[in-house]
Design an enzyme around this catalytic site. Sequence first.
Site, PDB file in Angstrom:
ATOM      1  N   MET A   1       0.847  -1.203   0.000  1.00 27.96           N
ATOM      2  CA  MET A   1       0.000   0.000   0.000  1.00 27.96           C
ATOM      3  C   MET A   1       0.869   1.235   0.000  1.00 27.96           C
ATOM      4  O   MET A   1       1.813   1.314   0.800  1.00 27.96           O
ATOM      5  CB  MET A   1      -0.869   0.055   1.268  1.00 27.96           C
ATOM      6  CG  MET A   1      -1.902  -1.028   1.388  1.00 27.96           C
ATOM      7  SD  MET A   1      -3.265  -0.772   0.287  1.00 27.96           S
ATOM      8  CE  MET A   1      -4.139   0.483   1.157  1.00 27.96           C
TER       9      MET A   1
ATOM     10  N   GLN B   1      -4.209  -7.034  -6.553  1.00 32.58           N
ATOM     11  CA  GLN B   1      -4.568  -7.606  -5.258  1.00 32.58           C
ATOM     12  C   GLN B   1      -5.854  -6.982  -4.734  1.00 32.58           C
ATOM     13  O   GLN B   1      -5.995  -5.760  -4.700  1.00 32.58           O
ATOM     14  CB  GLN B   1      -3.475  -7.416  -4.210  1.00 32.58           C
ATOM     15  CG  GLN B   1      -3.855  -8.222  -2.966  1.00 32.58           C
ATOM     16  CD  GLN B   1      -2.948  -8.017  -1.771  1.00 32.58           C
ATOM     17  OE1 GLN B   1      -2.762  -6.911  -1.303  1.00 32.58           O
ATOM     18  NE2 GLN B   1      -2.372  -9.112  -1.297  1.00 32.58           N
TER      19      GLN B   1
ATOM     20  N   CYS C   1      -2.921  -9.083   5.527  1.00 27.36           N
ATOM     21  CA  CYS C   1      -2.720  -7.749   6.088  1.00 27.36           C
ATOM     22  C   CYS C   1      -3.346  -7.675   7.476  1.00 27.36           C
ATOM     23  O   CYS C   1      -4.518  -8.005   7.657  1.00 27.36           O
ATOM     24  CB  CYS C   1      -3.372  -6.715   5.161  1.00 27.36           C
ATOM     25  SG  CYS C   1      -3.174  -5.064   5.777  1.00 27.36           S
TER      26      CYS C   1
ATOM     27  N   ASN D   1       7.392 -15.502   0.821  1.00 22.96           N
ATOM     28  CA  ASN D   1       7.570 -14.059   1.012  1.00 22.96           C
ATOM     29  C   ASN D   1       7.976 -13.809   2.465  1.00 22.96           C
ATOM     30  O   ASN D   1       7.592 -14.522   3.370  1.00 22.96           O
ATOM     31  CB  ASN D   1       6.241 -13.340   0.698  1.00 22.96           C
ATOM     32  CG  ASN D   1       6.232 -11.895   1.153  1.00 22.96           C
ATOM     33  OD1 ASN D   1       5.448 -11.501   2.013  1.00 22.96           O
ATOM     34  ND2 ASN D   1       7.109 -11.091   0.603  1.00 22.96           N
TER      35      ASN D   1
ATOM     36  N   GLY E   1      11.203 -11.139   4.396  1.00 24.49           N
ATOM     37  CA  GLY E   1      12.593 -11.049   4.851  1.00 24.49           C
ATOM     38  C   GLY E   1      13.658 -11.358   3.813  1.00 24.49           C
ATOM     39  O   GLY E   1      14.850 -11.329   4.138  1.00 24.49           O
TER      40      GLY E   1
ATOM     41  N   ARG F   1      10.016  -5.138   0.735  1.00 24.86           N
ATOM     42  CA  ARG F   1      10.778  -3.961   1.152  1.00 24.86           C
ATOM     43  C   ARG F   1      12.130  -3.858   0.468  1.00 24.86           C
ATOM     44  O   ARG F   1      12.581  -2.755   0.150  1.00 24.86           O
ATOM     45  CB  ARG F   1      10.934  -3.968   2.680  1.00 24.86           C
ATOM     46  CG  ARG F   1       9.629  -3.634   3.369  1.00 24.86           C
ATOM     47  CD  ARG F   1       9.645  -4.013   4.820  1.00 24.86           C
ATOM     48  NE  ARG F   1       9.663  -5.465   4.988  1.00 24.86           N
ATOM     49  CZ  ARG F   1       9.608  -6.081   6.157  1.00 24.86           C
ATOM     50  NH1 ARG F   1       9.565  -5.376   7.268  1.00 24.86           N
ATOM     51  NH2 ARG F   1       9.602  -7.400   6.228  1.00 24.86           N
TER      52      ARG F   1
HETATM   53  C1  LIG Z   1       4.469  -0.224   3.035  1.00 24.69           C
HETATM   54  C2  LIG Z   1       3.935  -1.640   2.962  1.00 24.69           C
HETATM   55  C3  LIG Z   1       2.645  -1.847   2.524  1.00 24.69           C
HETATM   56  C4  LIG Z   1       2.129  -3.152   2.407  1.00 24.69           C
HETATM   57  N1  LIG Z   1       0.888  -3.350   1.881  1.00 24.69           N
HETATM   58  C5  LIG Z   1       0.453  -4.614   1.626  1.00 24.69           C
HETATM   59  C6  LIG Z   1      -0.727  -4.863   0.880  1.00 24.69           C
HETATM   60  O1  LIG Z   1      -1.420  -3.955   0.410  1.00 24.69           O
HETATM   61  N2  LIG Z   1      -1.097  -6.155   0.684  1.00 24.69           N
HETATM   62  C7  LIG Z   1      -0.359  -7.203   1.159  1.00 24.69           C
HETATM   63  O2  LIG Z   1      -0.715  -8.364   0.949  1.00 24.69           O
HETATM   64  N3  LIG Z   1       0.772  -6.998   1.845  1.00 24.69           N
HETATM   65  C8  LIG Z   1       1.210  -5.738   2.055  1.00 24.69           C
HETATM   66  N4  LIG Z   1       2.418  -5.536   2.672  1.00 24.69           N
HETATM   67  C9  LIG Z   1       3.226  -6.696   3.062  1.00 24.69           C
HETATM   68  C10 LIG Z   1       4.155  -7.113   1.925  1.00 24.69           C
HETATM   69  O3  LIG Z   1       3.436  -7.501   0.781  1.00 24.69           O
HETATM   70  C11 LIG Z   1       5.058  -8.281   2.365  1.00 24.69           C
HETATM   71  O4  LIG Z   1       4.233  -9.366   2.684  1.00 24.69           O
HETATM   72  C12 LIG Z   1       5.898  -7.931   3.604  1.00 24.69           C
HETATM   73  O5  LIG Z   1       6.503  -6.653   3.481  1.00 24.69           O
HETATM   74  C13 LIG Z   1       7.002  -8.989   3.817  1.00 24.69           C
HETATM   75  O6  LIG Z   1       7.844  -9.070   2.704  1.00 24.69           O
HETATM   76  P1  LIG Z   1       9.295  -8.335   2.683  1.00 24.69           P
HETATM   77  O7  LIG Z   1      10.028  -8.773   3.911  1.00 24.69           O
HETATM   78  O8  LIG Z   1       9.948  -8.812   1.416  1.00 24.69           O
HETATM   79  O9  LIG Z   1       9.039  -6.867   2.698  1.00 24.69           O
HETATM   80  C14 LIG Z   1       2.934  -4.249   2.802  1.00 24.69           C
HETATM   81  C15 LIG Z   1       4.244  -4.013   3.234  1.00 24.69           C
HETATM   82  C16 LIG Z   1       4.745  -2.732   3.312  1.00 24.69           C
HETATM   83  C17 LIG Z   1       6.173  -2.510   3.756  1.00 24.69           C
END
Ligand SMILES: Cc1cc2nc3c(=O)[nH]c(=O)nc-3n(C[C@H](O)[C@H](O)[C@H](O)COP(=O)(O)O)c2cc1C
Length: 336
Positions: A19, A70, A100, A211, A213, A234
């Site tokens: 988001m 999504q 979420c 997914n 980390g 991220r």
């Molecule tokens: C700013 C932000 C917004 C996110 N918004 C969503 C979202 O809209 N839908 C979703 O399924 N996950 C959302 N997530 C979670 C990410 O899709 C992901 O599952 C989570 O960051 C872990 O993955 P990473 O460690 O690679 O960042 C969001 C994460 C961040 C940092």
Amino acid sequence: MSAKPLAPGARRFSTAPMMDWSDRHCRRFWRALTRHSLLYTEMVTTGALIHGDRQRFLAYNDEEHPLALQLGGSLPEELAQCARFAEELGYDEVNLNVGCPSDRVQNNMIGACLMAHPQLVRDCLAAMRDACDIDVTVKHRIGIDDQDSYEHLRDFVGVVQESGVTTFIVHARTAILAGLSPKENREIPPLRYALVHRLKLDFPQLEIILNGGLKTHEECEQQLQHLDGVMLGREAYHNPSVLMSADQRYFGSDHSSDTSIEGRKQAIRSLYPYIEQQLQQGAVLHHISRHMLGLFNGEKGARLFRRHLSEQAHKRTSGIEVMEEALALVSEPQPA
Ligand SMILES: Cc1cc2nc3c(=O)[nH]c(=O)nc-3n(C[C@H](O)[C@H](O)[C@H](O)COP(=O)(O)O)c2cc1C
């Protein structure tokens, strides 16, 4: 637009729905770095699509394909309607958010709280599948609150797969629904990749995407020995140059992308026609450039690049010249 399922292997590497981050400008930028990685939109709720400005929420640039929308929601008929919108507009996949943890979405029965209702998730996904011919997938956590054992996860997936959905994107952390903010919920609950590996062993016919980390290609490649795909959130956002080698590593592309500083500058310059067009349509440079701030992380001048954009790009008068000024502040490392 005729719907056709994504090719096998299309989800080996993807970027996460985020988001406020993975908006269309961000995705257009990422597409200049990787041709083949599957990109996910931000979550859009069924309410926003059905009662709000649908055209605006669903608009994207053709270059963004392969692209997944999504959705957030929990009413099967509404999700079905929105899956049809996704198909009509040419999205390649529609995904349901069951991961979420924010309060706001819990109150509307959206996101991770749905993990407590596997039959409802199954019915939502079945309705989406009935309504469209594009791929329907689900993104979820390994558990919620004290329902965090492997058996809970296995039973959840066991019920949900009855919908006919075969792609499960698993954020390998439990979500704590009361007490932790969404940000804390991405940091504090430990990563438990072993549970996701076990899921793949128990459901070998399902496509299981990991997914949570992941930062380096070495980590991703290690995970791909056990699983069908990896999704980066991220790290892709904060360090987008990681996307530049994805085509070669995961999609067999023989085109090696130029990750040098000059290559990265060229990637940004390739977006100038897009930027000009968006500015003409009323966007401010900052809307686009904010997603690029991490492209030169660790390089000489990266901080000046970020600072220049942060100070200048929000001005209505700022255009390509501000981007060029920022790029000029980053320099190739000098040979020792
Ligand atoms: C700013 C932000 C917004 C996110 N918004 C969503 C979202 O809209 N839908 C979703 O399924 N996950 C959302 N997530 C979670 C990410 O899709 C992901 O599952 C989570 O960051 C872990 O993955 P990473 O460690 O690679 O960042 C969001 C994460 C961040 C940092």
